[in-house]
Enzyme design. Structure first.
Site, PDB file in Angstrom:
ATOM      1  N   LYS A   1     -16.371 -20.621 -28.997  1.00 27.35           N
ATOM      2  CA  LYS A   1     -15.343 -20.254 -29.989  1.00 27.35           C
ATOM      3  C   LYS A   1     -13.954 -20.682 -29.512  1.00 27.35           C
ATOM      4  CE  LYS A   1     -13.567 -16.038 -29.823  1.00 27.35           C
ATOM      5  NZ  LYS A   1     -12.115 -15.797 -29.775  1.00 27.35           N
ATOM      6  N   ASN A   2     -13.616 -20.338 -28.268  1.00 22.55           N
ATOM      7  CA  ASN A   2     -12.244 -20.596 -27.816  1.00 22.55           C
ATOM      8  C   ASN A   2     -11.948 -22.085 -27.672  1.00 22.55           C
ATOM      9  OD1 ASN A   2     -11.715 -17.898 -27.881  1.00 22.55           O
ATOM     10  ND2 ASN A   2     -11.904 -17.568 -25.672  1.00 22.55           N
TER      11      ASN A   2
ATOM     12  N   CYS B   1      -7.009  -9.301 -30.543  1.00 21.56           N
ATOM     13  CA  CYS B   1      -7.552  -8.081 -29.949  1.00 21.56           C
ATOM     14  C   CYS B   1      -6.446  -7.201 -29.372  1.00 21.56           C
ATOM     15  CB  CYS B   1      -8.510  -8.442 -28.817  1.00 21.56           C
ATOM     16  SG  CYS B   1     -10.081  -9.042 -29.418  1.00 21.56           S
TER      17      CYS B   1
ATOM     18  N   ASP C   1     -13.267 -11.625 -20.324  1.00 20.70           N
ATOM     19  CA  ASP C   1     -14.014 -11.463 -21.581  1.00 20.70           C
ATOM     20  C   ASP C   1     -15.455 -10.990 -21.355  1.00 20.70           C
ATOM     21  OD1 ASP C   1     -11.804 -12.171 -22.995  1.00 20.70           O
ATOM     22  OD2 ASP C   1     -12.525 -14.150 -23.614  1.00 20.70           O
TER      23      ASP C   1
ATOM     24  N   ARG D   1       0.215  -9.096 -24.904  1.00 24.55           N
ATOM     25  CA  ARG D   1      -0.032 -10.481 -25.300  1.00 24.55           C
ATOM     26  C   ARG D   1       1.195 -11.204 -25.873  1.00 24.55           C
ATOM     27  NH1 ARG D   1      -6.099 -11.243 -27.254  1.00 24.55           N
ATOM     28  NH2 ARG D   1      -5.851 -13.018 -25.866  1.00 24.55           N
TER      29      ARG D   1
ATOM     30  N   ARG E   1      -5.270 -14.336 -32.213  1.00 26.62           N
ATOM     31  CA  ARG E   1      -4.366 -14.799 -31.169  1.00 26.62           C
ATOM     32  C   ARG E   1      -4.186 -16.329 -31.203  1.00 26.62           C
ATOM     33  NH1 ARG E   1      -0.444 -13.502 -27.520  1.00 26.62           N
ATOM     34  NH2 ARG E   1      -0.586 -14.838 -25.714  1.00 26.62           N
TER      35      ARG E   1
ATOM     36  N   ARG F   1     -15.867 -11.701 -35.146  1.00 25.29           N
ATOM     37  CA  ARG F   1     -14.841 -12.693 -34.788  1.00 25.29           C
ATOM     38  C   ARG F   1     -15.368 -13.667 -33.741  1.00 25.29           C
ATOM     39  NH1 ARG F   1      -9.712 -10.094 -32.646  1.00 25.29           N
ATOM     40  NH2 ARG F   1      -9.353 -12.299 -32.286  1.00 25.29           N
TER      41      ARG F   1
ATOM     42  N   ILE G   1      -6.151  -9.276 -15.850  1.00 26.08           N
ATOM     43  CA  ILE G   1      -5.561 -10.161 -16.877  1.00 26.08           C
ATOM     44  C   ILE G   1      -4.918  -9.358 -18.011  1.00 26.08           C
ATOM     45  CG2 ILE G   1      -5.976 -12.164 -18.378  1.00 26.08           C
ATOM     46  CD1 ILE G   1      -6.899 -12.850 -15.597  1.00 26.08           C
TER      47      ILE G   1
HETATM   48  C1  UD1 Z   1      -7.466 -16.774 -23.871  1.00 25.12           C
HETATM   49  C2  UD1 Z   1      -8.752 -16.442 -24.598  1.00 25.12           C
HETATM   50  C3  UD1 Z   1      -9.178 -15.024 -24.308  1.00 25.12           C
HETATM   51  C4  UD1 Z   1      -9.266 -14.794 -22.802  1.00 25.12           C
HETATM   52  C5  UD1 Z   1      -7.968 -15.217 -22.119  1.00 25.12           C
HETATM   53  C6  UD1 Z   1      -8.041 -15.133 -20.595  1.00 25.12           C
HETATM   54  C7  UD1 Z   1      -8.603 -17.806 -26.602  1.00 25.12           C
HETATM   55  C8  UD1 Z   1      -8.419 -17.853 -28.060  1.00 25.12           C
HETATM   56  N1  UD1 Z   1      -8.523 -16.597 -26.031  1.00 25.12           N
HETATM   57  O1  UD1 Z   1      -6.471 -15.899 -24.381  1.00 25.12           O
HETATM   58  O2  UD1 Z   1     -10.439 -14.795 -24.918  1.00 25.12           O
HETATM   59  O3  UD1 Z   1      -9.498 -13.432 -22.544  1.00 25.12           O
HETATM   60  O4  UD1 Z   1      -7.631 -16.572 -22.469  1.00 25.12           O
HETATM   61  O5  UD1 Z   1      -9.089 -15.930 -20.142  1.00 25.12           O
HETATM   62  O6  UD1 Z   1      -8.870 -18.807 -25.969  1.00 25.12           O
HETATM   63  N2  UD1 Z   1       0.809 -14.214 -21.069  1.00 25.12           N
HETATM   64  C9  UD1 Z   1       2.160 -13.943 -21.132  1.00 25.12           C
HETATM   65  N3  UD1 Z   1       2.945 -14.731 -21.921  1.00 25.12           N
HETATM   66  C10 UD1 Z   1       2.454 -15.775 -22.636  1.00 25.12           C
HETATM   67  C11 UD1 Z   1       1.070 -16.057 -22.577  1.00 25.12           C
HETATM   68  C12 UD1 Z   1       0.259 -15.254 -21.778  1.00 25.12           C
HETATM   69  O7  UD1 Z   1       2.632 -12.998 -20.479  1.00 25.12           O
HETATM   70  O8  UD1 Z   1       3.227 -16.444 -23.342  1.00 25.12           O
HETATM   71  C13 UD1 Z   1      -0.073 -13.361 -20.222  1.00 25.12           C
HETATM   72  C14 UD1 Z   1      -1.091 -12.570 -21.062  1.00 25.12           C
HETATM   73  O9  UD1 Z   1      -0.540 -11.372 -21.538  1.00 25.12           O
HETATM   74  C15 UD1 Z   1      -2.201 -12.354 -20.056  1.00 25.12           C
HETATM   75  C16 UD1 Z   1      -2.149 -13.625 -19.199  1.00 25.12           C
HETATM   76  O10 UD1 Z   1      -0.865 -14.202 -19.414  1.00 25.12           O
HETATM   77  O11 UD1 Z   1      -1.912 -11.237 -19.245  1.00 25.12           O
HETATM   78  C17 UD1 Z   1      -3.210 -14.648 -19.526  1.00 25.12           C
HETATM   79  O12 UD1 Z   1      -3.234 -14.863 -20.926  1.00 25.12           O
HETATM   80  P1  UD1 Z   1      -3.780 -16.226 -21.580  1.00 25.12           P
HETATM   81  O13 UD1 Z   1      -4.613 -16.951 -20.575  1.00 25.12           O
HETATM   82  O14 UD1 Z   1      -2.628 -16.932 -22.173  1.00 25.12           O
HETATM   83  O15 UD1 Z   1      -4.718 -15.666 -22.711  1.00 25.12           O
HETATM   84  P2  UD1 Z   1      -4.931 -16.241 -24.152  1.00 25.12           P
HETATM   85  O16 UD1 Z   1      -4.753 -17.719 -24.143  1.00 25.12           O
HETATM   86  O17 UD1 Z   1      -4.183 -15.422 -25.132  1.00 25.12           O
END
Ligand code: UD1
Length: 418
Positions: A22-23, A117, A305, A122, A93, A397, A327
């Site tokens: 999915k991702n 979620c 996840d 986030r 997201r 989802r 995370i």
């Molecule tokens: C993606 C995955 C999600 C998975 C996560 C971590 C998708 C659609 N979702 O989420 O399923 O759990 O990676 O493997 O692919 N952060 C910030 N600022 C930002 C961006 C991120 O502080 O602008 C923080 C987040 O709050 C989190 C960490 O960085 O604590 C990692 O997040 P990130 O890897 O970006 O997660 P997603 O891409 O949202």
């Protein structure tokens, strides 16, 4: 509104084929829209997040249809709109990928701040700083991220913390703009690599994906491509955990076992027999499982996840286990639901302390997010009696054909109207 009824206590047995990731699909679909051309994507799952993201792209002018063979045909020649729809983007997201794509393709983007979620705050501050490094002016106003630039150019950007979304979003924008972009401290996840490979198929020069430094030489001459999405390591992991939790014997076919190393290591440590072959991964449990401790971490560490699903399995393993979440600070929403089924779990700071109970008992519970919902499925399968799971739209989802796949393994599962 629907609910899932699970009659627990059946050992899962058999084989199943995992869906496409999915991702990865969400990122690759966004990448395909960078080129005014047609792309064909194979192995895209028909789960709700993907379907919503396709609806977002349709609003922007992209044509998207699944063929009778299940291939996704995307035609982005007609993309003209730079404002993404609020109601759809709020639901997920990854809608933020529309921002990187639109910025690269049209030089401007207005995308609602994403939902998804409820597992933490986030924020999208890294994405914003990255777009600014490429020369965009970015502001957030009335719930929208608005980015524009008369001229974007490649730049060096240090991703402040390992972030899958930021790494992918900046690769998207950088692939379509002139100059060299260097992403330092890039995420290593397989979904990042999958997106990079697809962007290369489209004509971008992306190097180093899977390491901490990714370079992207962008070009306006991107073209469409045909591509097969990698298997979903999180879906696969969910079924393998369910197999272990029910003391079953399940072969998950057509997955890349290297993507699963952290999980398979933990399952082995817990006493499962894990066989990795050319056709997939088999997990078999014949005796009592042992407690294990886990820290979630960016890839190749243990995936956040899969944390709730593993917690559901450990809830009935004699002894004490600790799962430390590094995370997402609010990943623990599943804990209250598992307690309703008799689990003994307490949360101390960033760690869930699980004391195994002899058995869980079926109860009405909610899928409060995708992976918490998957944890309820694992718990329902191992529990005594009937478990009813509501809020299935969260589970849907991320999981395609969940009950058919589980029934194929012998589980007693049915979906009924509420
Ligand atoms: C993606 C995955 C999600 C998975 C996560 C971590 C998708 C659609 N979702 O989420 O399923 O759990 O990676 O493997 O692919 N952060 C910030 N600022 C930002 C961006 C991120 O502080 O602008 C923080 C987040 O709050 C989190 C960490 O960085 O604590 C990692 O997040 P990130 O890897 O970006 O997660 P997603 O891409 O949202």
């Amino acid at each position: 509104m629907e609910r899932l009824l699970i009659e627990g206590g059946v050992r899962l047995h058999g084989r199943l084929r995992v869906a496409g990731a999915k991702n990865s699909s969400l990122a690759v679909i966004a990448a395909a829209a960078l080129a005014p051309d047609q792309s064909v994507l194979e192995n895209v799952p028909h789960c709700r997040d993907v379907l919503i993201f396709l609806d977002i792209l349709r609003v922007l002018g992209v044509k998207a249809e699944f063929t009778a063979q299940g291939h996704l045909v995307l035609d982005a020649r007609t993309l003209v709109e730079h404002v993404a729809p609020y109601d759809l983007c709020r639901q997920m997201r990854a809608s933020i990928y529309a921002a990187g794509m639109l910025l690269g393709r049209l030089g401007r983007a207005e995308v609602p701040l994403p939902g998804g979620c409820v597992i933490g705050s986030r924020p999208v501050d890294f994405h914003i700083r990255g777009f600014e490094a490429l020369g965009a002016q970015v502001m957030t106003e009335h719930g929208f991220l608005k980015a524009s630039a008369p001229q974007l150019t490649g730049a060096t950007f240090y991703v402040p913390r390992s972030s899958v979304g930021t790494t992918i979003n900046l690769m998207l924008a950088a692939s379509r703009i002139p100059g060299l972009t260097v992403l330092q401290n890039a995420a290593h996840e397989p979904e990042v690599v999958d997106t990079a490979v697809f962007l290369s198929f489209m004509g971008a020069r992306v190097r180093g994906a899977g390491t901490s430094t990714i370079t992207v030489e962008g070009t306006e001459d991107l073209h469409g491509a045909t591509y097969t999405i990698i298997p979903d390591r999180i879906e696969a992991g969910t079924y393998l955990i369910a197999a272990a939790a029910t003391h079953g014997d399940v072969l998950v076919e057509e997955l890349i076992s290297e993507h699963m190393t952290a999980l398979l290591t933990k399952l082995t440590e817990a006493g499962a027999v894990v066989e990795q072959g050319p056709t997939g991964v088999r997990v078999k449990v014949d005796s009592d499982l042992r407690p294990v401790d886990v820290d979630t971490a960016p890839y190749p560490g243990f995936a956040t996840d899969l944390h709730p699903q593993l917690a559901a399995m450990l809830a009935v393993v004699a002894g004490r286990c600790a799962i430390r979440e590094t995370i997402f600070e609010k990943r623990f929403g599943y804990v209250d639901e598992l307690r309703r089924m008799g689990a003994d779990i307490r949360v101390e700071g960033d760690t869930a302390i699980i004391t195994g109970v002899p058995h869980l008992s079926g109860a009405p519970v909610e899928a409060i997010d995708i992976r918490a919902g998957a944890a309820m499925v694992v718990a329902g399968l191992e529990a005594r009696g009937e478990t009813q799971i509501t809020n299935l739209e969260n589970l849907d989802r991320g999981y395609e054909g969940l009950e058919e796949k589980l029934r194929g393994l012998g589980a007693q599962v049915q979906r009924l109207p509420v």
